[in-house]
Design a protein around this motif. Structure first.
Motif, PDB file in Angstrom:
ATOM      1  N   GLY A   1       0.803  -1.218   0.000  1.00  0.00           N
ATOM      2  CA  GLY A   1       0.000   0.000   0.000  1.00  0.00           C
ATOM      3  C   GLY A   1       0.832   1.261   0.000  1.00  0.00           C
ATOM      4  N   ASN A   2       2.017   1.192   0.572  1.00  0.00           N
ATOM      5  CA  ASN A   2       2.925   2.351   0.639  1.00  0.00           C
ATOM      6  C   ASN A   2       4.349   1.860   0.405  1.00  0.00           C
ATOM      7  N   PRO A   3       4.675   1.537  -0.861  1.00  0.00           N
ATOM      8  CA  PRO A   3       5.977   0.936  -1.152  1.00  0.00           C
ATOM      9  C   PRO A   3       7.125   1.850  -0.729  1.00  0.00           C
ATOM     10  N   PRO A   4       8.204   1.257  -0.222  1.00  0.00           N
ATOM     11  CA  PRO A   4       9.363   2.069   0.192  1.00  0.00           C
ATOM     12  C   PRO A   4       9.989   2.768  -0.995  1.00  0.00           C
ATOM     13  N   LYS A   5      10.534   3.948  -0.730  1.00  0.00           N
ATOM     14  CA  LYS A   5      11.155   4.734  -1.789  1.00  0.00           C
ATOM     15  C   LYS A   5      12.414   4.065  -2.326  1.00  0.00           C
ATOM     16  N   ASP A   6      13.077   3.308  -1.472  1.00  0.00           N
ATOM     17  CA  ASP A   6      14.364   2.700  -1.813  1.00  0.00           C
ATOM     18  C   ASP A   6      14.236   1.184  -1.755  1.00  0.00           C
ATOM     19  N   ILE A   7      14.585   0.496  -2.839  1.00  0.00           N
ATOM     20  CA  ILE A   7      14.475  -0.958  -2.881  1.00  0.00           C
ATOM     21  C   ILE A   7      15.411  -1.636  -1.888  1.00  0.00           C
ATOM     22  N   LEU A   8      16.451  -0.923  -1.464  1.00  0.00           N
ATOM     23  CA  LEU A   8      17.349  -1.489  -0.465  1.00  0.00           C
ATOM     24  C   LEU A   8      16.648  -1.707   0.875  1.00  0.00           C
TER      25      LEU A   8
ATOM     26  N   LEU B   1      25.828   6.730   5.910  1.00  0.00           N
ATOM     27  CA  LEU B   1      25.647   5.526   6.722  1.00  0.00           C
ATOM     28  C   LEU B   1      25.647   4.285   5.835  1.00  0.00           C
ATOM     29  N   GLY B   2      25.039   4.399   4.663  1.00  0.00           N
ATOM     30  CA  GLY B   2      25.018   3.275   3.734  1.00  0.00           C
ATOM     31  C   GLY B   2      26.406   2.918   3.231  1.00  0.00           C
ATOM     32  N   LEU B   3      27.226   3.922   2.956  1.00  0.00           N
ATOM     33  CA  LEU B   3      28.598   3.650   2.517  1.00  0.00           C
ATOM     34  C   LEU B   3      29.403   2.958   3.614  1.00  0.00           C
ATOM     35  N   PHE B   4      29.214   3.403   4.851  1.00  0.00           N
ATOM     36  CA  PHE B   4      29.913   2.764   5.977  1.00  0.00           C
ATOM     37  C   PHE B   4      29.478   1.311   6.113  1.00  0.00           C
ATOM     38  N   TRP B   5      28.171   1.069   6.015  1.00  0.00           N
ATOM     39  CA  TRP B   5      27.656  -0.311   6.080  1.00  0.00           C
ATOM     40  C   TRP B   5      28.204  -1.154   4.937  1.00  0.00           C
ATOM     41  N   ALA B   6      28.192  -0.621   3.723  1.00  0.00           N
ATOM     42  CA  ALA B   6      28.665  -1.377   2.565  1.00  0.00           C
ATOM     43  C   ALA B   6      30.133  -1.759   2.732  1.00  0.00           C
ATOM     44  N   GLY B   7      30.955  -0.832   3.206  1.00  0.00           N
ATOM     45  CA  GLY B   7      32.361  -1.150   3.443  1.00  0.00           C
ATOM     46  C   GLY B   7      32.521  -2.219   4.492  1.00  0.00           C
ATOM     47  N   SER B   8      31.751  -2.108   5.568  1.00  0.00           N
ATOM     48  CA  SER B   8      31.835  -3.069   6.664  1.00  0.00           C
ATOM     49  C   SER B   8      31.444  -4.474   6.208  1.00  0.00           C
ATOM     50  N   LEU B   9      30.308  -4.594   5.526  1.00  0.00           N
ATOM     51  CA  LEU B   9      29.835  -5.929   5.143  1.00  0.00           C
ATOM     52  C   LEU B   9      30.637  -6.500   3.985  1.00  0.00           C
ATOM     53  N   CYS B  10      31.109  -5.660   3.069  1.00  0.00           N
ATOM     54  CA  CYS B  10      31.970  -6.159   1.984  1.00  0.00           C
ATOM     55  C   CYS B  10      33.241  -6.787   2.552  1.00  0.00           C
TER      56      CYS B  10
ATOM     57  N   SER C   1      25.447   1.460  -5.646  1.00  0.00           N
ATOM     58  CA  SER C   1      24.284   2.346  -5.596  1.00  0.00           C
ATOM     59  C   SER C   1      24.603   3.633  -4.827  1.00  0.00           C
ATOM     60  N   PHE C   2      25.263   3.518  -3.688  1.00  0.00           N
ATOM     61  CA  PHE C   2      25.552   4.698  -2.869  1.00  0.00           C
ATOM     62  C   PHE C   2      26.597   5.596  -3.530  1.00  0.00           C
ATOM     63  N   PHE C   3      27.611   4.987  -4.141  1.00  0.00           N
ATOM     64  CA  PHE C   3      28.645   5.789  -4.788  1.00  0.00           C
ATOM     65  C   PHE C   3      28.082   6.597  -5.955  1.00  0.00           C
ATOM     66  N   THR C   4      27.061   6.082  -6.606  1.00  0.00           N
ATOM     67  CA  THR C   4      26.521   6.754  -7.792  1.00  0.00           C
ATOM     68  C   THR C   4      25.345   7.683  -7.462  1.00  0.00           C
ATOM     69  N   ARG C   5      24.907   7.679  -6.221  1.00  0.00           N
ATOM     70  CA  ARG C   5      23.812   8.564  -5.833  1.00  0.00           C
ATOM     71  C   ARG C   5      24.316   9.990  -5.608  1.00  0.00           C
ATOM     72  N   GLN C   6      23.366  10.915  -5.686  1.00  0.00           N
ATOM     73  CA  GLN C   6      23.683  12.305  -5.357  1.00  0.00           C
ATOM     74  C   GLN C   6      24.037  12.377  -3.882  1.00  0.00           C
ATOM     75  N   LYS C   7      25.008  13.212  -3.550  1.00  0.00           N
ATOM     76  CA  LYS C   7      25.433  13.343  -2.164  1.00  0.00           C
ATOM     77  C   LYS C   7      24.293  13.844  -1.291  1.00  0.00           C
ATOM     78  N   ASP C   8      24.321  13.411  -0.014  1.00  0.00           N
ATOM     79  CA  ASP C   8      23.268  13.815   0.915  1.00  0.00           C
ATOM     80  C   ASP C   8      23.189  15.333   1.033  1.00  0.00           C
ATOM     81  N   ARG C   9      24.359  15.984   1.093  1.00  0.00           N
ATOM     82  CA  ARG C   9      24.387  17.435   1.259  1.00  0.00           C
ATOM     83  C   ARG C   9      25.291  18.053   0.194  1.00  0.00           C
ATOM     84  N   PRO C  10      24.745  18.351  -0.978  1.00  0.00           N
ATOM     85  CA  PRO C  10      25.574  18.982  -2.016  1.00  0.00           C
ATOM     86  C   PRO C  10      26.164  20.297  -1.515  1.00  0.00           C
TER      87      PRO C  10
END
Length: 381
Positions: free
Chosen positions: A52-59, A135-144, A183-192
């Motif tokens: 009914g309210n799909p998440p904005k991010d598939i992650l 936060l996503g980049l930190f998580w990705a580095g940690s789990l990779c 995905s995170f590396f190619t996204r627009q930065k949180d605070r341009p």
């Protein structure tokens, strides 16, 4: 939504208890089949309740799914340490026996606590439609780093002959953070950021007038030396310095489980160039990539060092591979400092980013602004 994910994740306890008490569920191929089925069911559960309210991010679905497995990892570590019982005996025998190594236990604690908290935080931000790229980049580095060392160590270490069918599920937990990192590396930065007067001023200062950056450069060179000596030890270098370090400081590097050696090679071949790049980024102004890569690498190193330090101290590591008592605090301090350096660099980059910006005028402006009132503008995403 994060509360629902938190509560539903603990239903993993029921799955584990049922599998531990029903002998038919304890065959190697049956464990694989149940594991895949459970992952599918968990995904369908979250898919149906969010239709009914799909998440904005598939992650969102990745984080929700992995939150479920975090509870399994935490129970695995607690059971191996004798804190709980009655959930994982079957898995220790016919599932993944290498989880009972000191590295495996420390890895499971990290996943079951730190990653679990990060998943809930990222789910909360997705639900509230807030940015979470760093936060996503930190998580990705940690789990990779986590899964790269784990999978390679299984194959290269003394558990290479004990691979069971459920081992192949681990590749899902490697591919997802790789996909997330891209995905995170190619996204627009949180605070341009648009660099103006302050950025121009910061970038005009030589290193000698930036004492914090000078200290970080020295620390990075030290980290590069530490990475090099341990990498050469992992490569069985005949240099006397490597032999002395291995025998008198960190004999854990020759533990036959294979994880310490694999970790040192990972840091030697991939971490060492990044450490050198960070030195360059602190010397050369305008390196906009510093904010992303320092965050990602901080996740890599802190996870690696947690598992490495914890593994070397854990009771399941044979006594000959423990840190010698006469150099215990020296080695521990060196490892803790090594874990802290990438985090300190990342914090420096994010707390005062002017040196790492591309200086550009505002639209319609000729020349750079000459007052701080017109300086760098922050635009929240």
């Amino acid at each position: 939504m994060e509360s629902l994910v938190f509560l539903f994740s603990f239903s993993a306890l029921g799955v584990l208890y049922a599998m531990n008490t029903i002998p038919e569920f304890q065959e190697p191929y049956v464990i694989l089949e149940i594991g895949v089925a459970v992952l599918v069911i968990v995904f369908l559960f979250y898919y149906l309740i969010t239709r009914g309210n799909p998440p904005k991010d598939i992650l969102f679905f990745v984080f929700a799914e992995f939150s479920f497995t975090c509870v399994i990892d935490l129970i695995s570590a607690l059971e191996y340490d004798g804190i709980v019982s009655g959930f994982m005996e079957f898995y220790q025998k016919t599932g993944e026996p290498y989880l009972g190594t000191a590295y495996g236990i420390m890895m499971c604690y990290w996943d079951g606590i730190v990653h679990f908290i990060m998943y809930l935080m990222m789910i909360s931000r997705i639900t509230d439609r807030r940015a979470y790229r760093n936060l996503g980049l930190f998580w990705a580095g940690s789990l990779c780093a986590n899964m790269s060392v784990f999978i390679t160590g299984i194959v290269a270490g003394n558990y290479g002959s004990e691979i069971r069918p459920v081992f192949w599920i681990n590749f899902l937990f490697l591919l997802m953070p790789v996909w997330g990192a891209v995905s995170f590396f190619t996204r627009q930065k949180d605070r341009p950021l648009i660099g103006g007067y302050n950025a121009q001023h910061a970038q005009s200062l030589k290193l000698i007038w930036r004492p914090l950056d000078m200290i970080l450069v020295v620390l990075l060179f030290g980290a590069m030396g530490f990475t090099t000596i341990r990498g050469l030890v992992a490569l069985d270098s005949p240099l006397q310095a490597c032999s002395v370090y291995l025998n008198q400081y960190e004999p854990y590097l020759k533990d036959p489980v294979g994880y310490p050696r694999v970790m040192m090679l990972l840091l030697f071949f991939y971490g060492l160039p990044l450490l050198g790049a960070f030195v360059y980024g602190l010397l050369q102004p305008g390196c906009t990539w510093m904010s992303d890569w320092t965050t990602f690498f901080a996740g890599v190193v802190i996870q690696c060092q947690w598992s490495h330090i914890g593994g070397s101290l854990h009771s399941r590591t044979a006594a000959p591979f423990h840190i010698p008592s006469d150099v215990f605090w020296t080695v521990l301090a060196a490892n803790l400092l090594y874990a802290a350096i990438p985090v300190l660099v990342a914090l420096r980059v994010h707390s005062n980013p002017y040196f790492f910006l591309k200086i550009a005028p505002f639209p319609g402006q000729t020349g750079l602004p000459i007052s701080e009132e017109k300086d760098t503008k922050y635009k929240d995403k």
